[in-house]
Motif scaffolding. Sequence first.
Motif, PDB file in Angstrom:
ATOM      1  N   VAL A  73     -60.887  18.549   5.094  1.00 36.32           N
ATOM      2  CA  VAL A  73     -59.512  18.691   5.666  1.00 36.32           C
ATOM      3  C   VAL A  73     -59.074  17.448   6.346  1.00 36.32           C
ATOM      4  O   VAL A  73     -60.085  16.500   6.585  1.00 36.32           O
ATOM      5  CB  VAL A  73     -59.471  19.779   6.853  1.00 36.32           C
ATOM      6  N   LEU A 112     -54.111  29.434   8.531  1.00 31.30           N
ATOM      7  CA  LEU A 112     -55.470  29.920   7.946  1.00 31.30           C
ATOM      8  C   LEU A 112     -55.857  30.945   8.985  1.00 31.30           C
ATOM      9  O   LEU A 112     -55.934  30.726  10.117  1.00 31.30           O
ATOM     10  CB  LEU A 112     -56.402  28.920   7.896  1.00 31.30           C
ATOM     11  N   LEU A 121     -59.455  25.922  -1.388  1.00 35.46           N
ATOM     12  CA  LEU A 121     -57.949  25.978  -1.327  1.00 35.46           C
ATOM     13  C   LEU A 121     -57.265  24.713  -0.833  1.00 35.46           C
ATOM     14  O   LEU A 121     -56.156  24.706  -0.813  1.00 35.46           O
ATOM     15  CB  LEU A 121     -57.941  26.715   0.172  1.00 35.46           C
ATOM     16  N   GLY A 122     -57.652  23.594  -1.459  1.00 39.62           N
ATOM     17  CA  GLY A 122     -56.978  22.289  -1.314  1.00 39.62           C
ATOM     18  C   GLY A 122     -55.743  22.125  -2.185  1.00 39.62           C
ATOM     19  O   GLY A 122     -55.587  22.900  -3.234  1.00 39.62           O
ATOM     20  N   LEU A 130     -56.186  24.267  12.857  1.00 41.76           N
ATOM     21  CA  LEU A 130     -57.052  25.153  12.528  1.00 41.76           C
ATOM     22  C   LEU A 130     -57.615  26.184  13.408  1.00 41.76           C
ATOM     23  O   LEU A 130     -57.795  25.606  14.719  1.00 41.76           O
ATOM     24  CB  LEU A 130     -58.523  24.363  12.103  1.00 41.76           C
ATOM     25  N   LEU A 146     -51.141  22.650   6.945  1.00 40.87           N
ATOM     26  CA  LEU A 146     -51.666  23.218   7.990  1.00 40.87           C
ATOM     27  C   LEU A 146     -51.429  22.426   9.140  1.00 40.87           C
ATOM     28  O   LEU A 146     -51.531  20.956   9.054  1.00 40.87           O
ATOM     29  CB  LEU A 146     -53.244  23.272   7.804  1.00 40.87           C
ATOM     30  N   ASN A 151     -52.741  20.464   2.313  1.00 44.60           N
ATOM     31  CA  ASN A 151     -51.984  21.671   2.509  1.00 44.60           C
ATOM     32  C   ASN A 151     -51.013  21.588   3.685  1.00 44.60           C
ATOM     33  O   ASN A 151     -50.903  20.166   3.982  1.00 44.60           O
ATOM     34  CB  ASN A 151     -52.962  22.941   3.020  1.00 44.60           C
ATOM     35  N   ILE A 160     -50.339  25.971   1.631  1.00 49.26           N
ATOM     36  CA  ILE A 160     -50.857  26.887   2.760  1.00 49.26           C
ATOM     37  C   ILE A 160     -50.574  26.251   4.364  1.00 49.26           C
ATOM     38  O   ILE A 160     -50.854  25.235   4.444  1.00 49.26           O
ATOM     39  CB  ILE A 160     -52.145  27.136   2.739  1.00 49.26           C
ATOM     40  N   LEU A 193     -65.735  24.414   2.816  1.00 47.83           N
ATOM     41  CA  LEU A 193     -64.515  24.843   2.935  1.00 47.83           C
ATOM     42  C   LEU A 193     -63.602  23.821   2.744  1.00 47.83           C
ATOM     43  O   LEU A 193     -63.717  22.873   3.119  1.00 47.83           O
ATOM     44  CB  LEU A 193     -64.358  25.597   4.156  1.00 47.83           C
ATOM     45  N   GLU A 194     -62.534  23.805   1.509  1.00 46.03           N
ATOM     46  CA  GLU A 194     -61.693  22.854   1.209  1.00 46.03           C
ATOM     47  C   GLU A 194     -60.443  23.390   1.566  1.00 46.03           C
ATOM     48  O   GLU A 194     -59.913  24.004   1.085  1.00 46.03           O
ATOM     49  CB  GLU A 194     -61.900  22.272  -0.294  1.00 46.03           C
ATOM     50  N   LEU A 195     -59.707  22.491   2.329  1.00 47.35           N
ATOM     51  CA  LEU A 195     -58.309  22.758   2.842  1.00 47.35           C
ATOM     52  C   LEU A 195     -57.552  21.415   2.628  1.00 47.35           C
ATOM     53  O   LEU A 195     -56.461  21.341   3.152  1.00 47.35           O
ATOM     54  CB  LEU A 195     -58.432  23.275   4.278  1.00 47.35           C
ATOM     55  N   ARG A 196     -58.040  20.161   2.348  1.00 42.05           N
ATOM     56  CA  ARG A 196     -57.045  19.223   2.337  1.00 42.05           C
ATOM     57  C   ARG A 196     -55.966  19.283   1.417  1.00 42.05           C
ATOM     58  O   ARG A 196     -56.367  19.829   0.434  1.00 42.05           O
ATOM     59  CB  ARG A 196     -58.055  17.900   2.024  1.00 42.05           C
TER      60      ARG A 196
END
Length: 802
Positions: free
Chosen positions: A783, A743, A735-736, A766, A763, A761, A740, A756-759
């Motif tokens: 992240v 989460l 989802l990087g 977490l 946010l 965004n 967003i 899980l890729e979140l970097r």
Amino acid sequence: MIPVNEFRSITTEQNPKFRVLKPWWDVLSEYLGIAMLMIGVFGCTVQLTQEKISCLPNRFTDLSRGDVDCSHLREHKENESMWQYAITKRLSPNIVEVFGRKNGLDIHQYDFVNHFCYERAVHWYGKYFPYLALIHSMIFMVASSFWFKFPGTSSKIEMFVIILGKCFDSPWTTRAISEVSEERREERTVSWRKNSMTKSTIDDDTVTLIRSSVKSNSDQKSAETAASLLDKKEGEQAKALFEKVKKFRTHVEEADLLYLMYVLQTALKVFKFALITMYSVVSVPNIQIVVMCSVPPDLTGFGTFCCNYNKAHLFSKLAYCYICFVGVYGMLCVYSLYWLFHRPLKEYSFEAVRLETGINDIPDVKNDFAFLLHLSDQYDTLYSKRFAVFLSEVSESRLRQVNLNNEWTTQKLCTRLARNVSERLELHLFKLPGLPDTVFEIPDVESLKLEMINNVTIPGSITQLKSLQEISLIHSPAKLQLAALSHLRENLKVLHLTFESPDQVPLWMYTLQNLEELHLSGPLSNELSRSPTLDTLRELKHLRVLMLHCKLTKIPPSTVDVSGQLLRLCIHNEGTRLQVFNSLKKLVNLAALELTGCRLERIPSAVFSLSHLKELDLRENRLTSIEEILSLQHCRRLTTLRLWHNDISCISEHVSKLRALETLDMSWNKIRRLPARLCYCTKLRHLDLSHNQLTSLPSEIGILQCLQFLSVAYNSLESLPEELFSCKRLKVLALGNNSISVLSPRVMNLAHLVRLELRGNRLESLPAEIGNCISLKLAALIVEDGLIELLPPDVKGKMKDR
């Protein structure tokens, strides 16, 4: 006295190596020249150290005819009475006292008369013969060796003599000739054994076994010979010698200056011979012992003097001897001219050497190179025979092979072994001058990769590589020996070829009947696709994979020849438009099709007839829409569809018709909206929608219960539907680089999540429930570091310990 050594510098004796360029007539002429030079030196020494002439006045005068000549002195006899001219006084009846005549001249008058008469009365040839002999002899000797001193020829001669000597003494010469002789002896042995067994009704298999046995023994002997006769240093010296021979041949074959210089100096000697012979034969009789000299009477009172030339007898004999030497010398020069013009000395054929040594690629030479070899043959034909070894490309390749084997030992090659992408044990060789024989002493090799290696010849010893299944030839044109071809036809499974021109595609490739994968990379044009060489693909009866990294305008018709067994076809067209797909329809058993960089604007209709198609990859084309995706439902077995790196802006609702679809890659497009009907492809396991322009995901995405990989990175998503976290089989969620901000805690439902890729965004934190993803490790949580620090310590500890 002048020592003969003073004249030594004008001969070629300063460099004894030049003797190889002296035929027998030049050697004999040189000795004759020394003999003539000795005559001239001796004559000059006598001329300078002894009295030249002695004169006395003649008392006899004929009143009617004047002075009487001195012929009476030449005609005087020993028994002639002395009383006729003597002054006597009788002392007794039997004893008479004799008195000599007094001329009344003093010593100065005699000196003057002697010098005067020597200059005026003695014939010029009698006076200057020693000097002429000396000068002519020096000219002969200079003419004989002038081409050894002339700047335009001396460097070439010196270089040739040096190279010739090194070639003659090189251990490689002996090795090359002995190897060929051994091979010819073995051929005769095999032929004799075959004839003998034919007479005794022995089958051909036995003959083959005997031949292979003989070959293996010769290989062993050859290896022993290599170890004993040629070390690494000698091999490098021989290699340098090959380069010198090439440069010398290029330099010398361009002109015939040496030949012309030799002809000119020989012609000059012949001219000198004719000139000396003509005037000497006429002039020698004029050398007389007694000559008459007329002197003005007012000087001495006598008008006539009789002079004795005391060296006349010696010079006359020396002159006749000199003429004989000149005659023989001239005959040798005439023979030399005959040899020069009677034979084609500007061309030299090694035909006899080729027949004798068995080295059949020795080239014939011309111009000065040929002339020098003709001269060396007059000295010893063995020189040209041994020199010819260094003109042979076969001999050079053998030397290169020996040096290569010395450098690349088995131990060194073993350090190059590594596993390739196919998990085969691969030996990769890069930019070598050839293929070392030691390669075939490593039986564990499964894949052989040769990159940018010229003059590759794969020998029959490749049969020792029992595990070899894959060969890669990257810009390395290769030839096969017959035994190697037979082995590869039975055992080779994968072949990679990278070439620069269609001519480099080897014909033996089309005979590999057990080949399963063929990878071709090079400029295969549309014209080449119609050439007979590609029509022979029908021989590849087990071909399963065909990859063409080329620039084609149509699919080669020869692919139809393998339509019955071909399962995978990949065409990387490098941006060239692929227009004709007629052959594609006939590949009825094709399971995977990859058309990359073909500038396609729509999915080719020929694809829809491939009922067995499972994978379709159309990346790096110009697709803008996929409305014809409905026709793909005829490909009922289609499980993988890759349309990445195109210009697709929307996905048709008909995508739901692809019920068997398991992998869909539509990354790197321009998709703005994801249709809900896509989620009815319930067998989807891999869905990649990264690098698009998506702003939201449909809530129906929760229907994809088989989904294991989902990437929507690099889009414009601001939120995620809660239904996404119902896909409980997800293992990778990327989802990087979106927008967003939150989460959902329901991420804890993804029990199989391992990455899980979140970097990238928005946010701010977490959810602590992320720790309940029992398969997710902290290292697999991509992240920002600051967000990880905000997690409760127990959550971080739990994720670290996994």
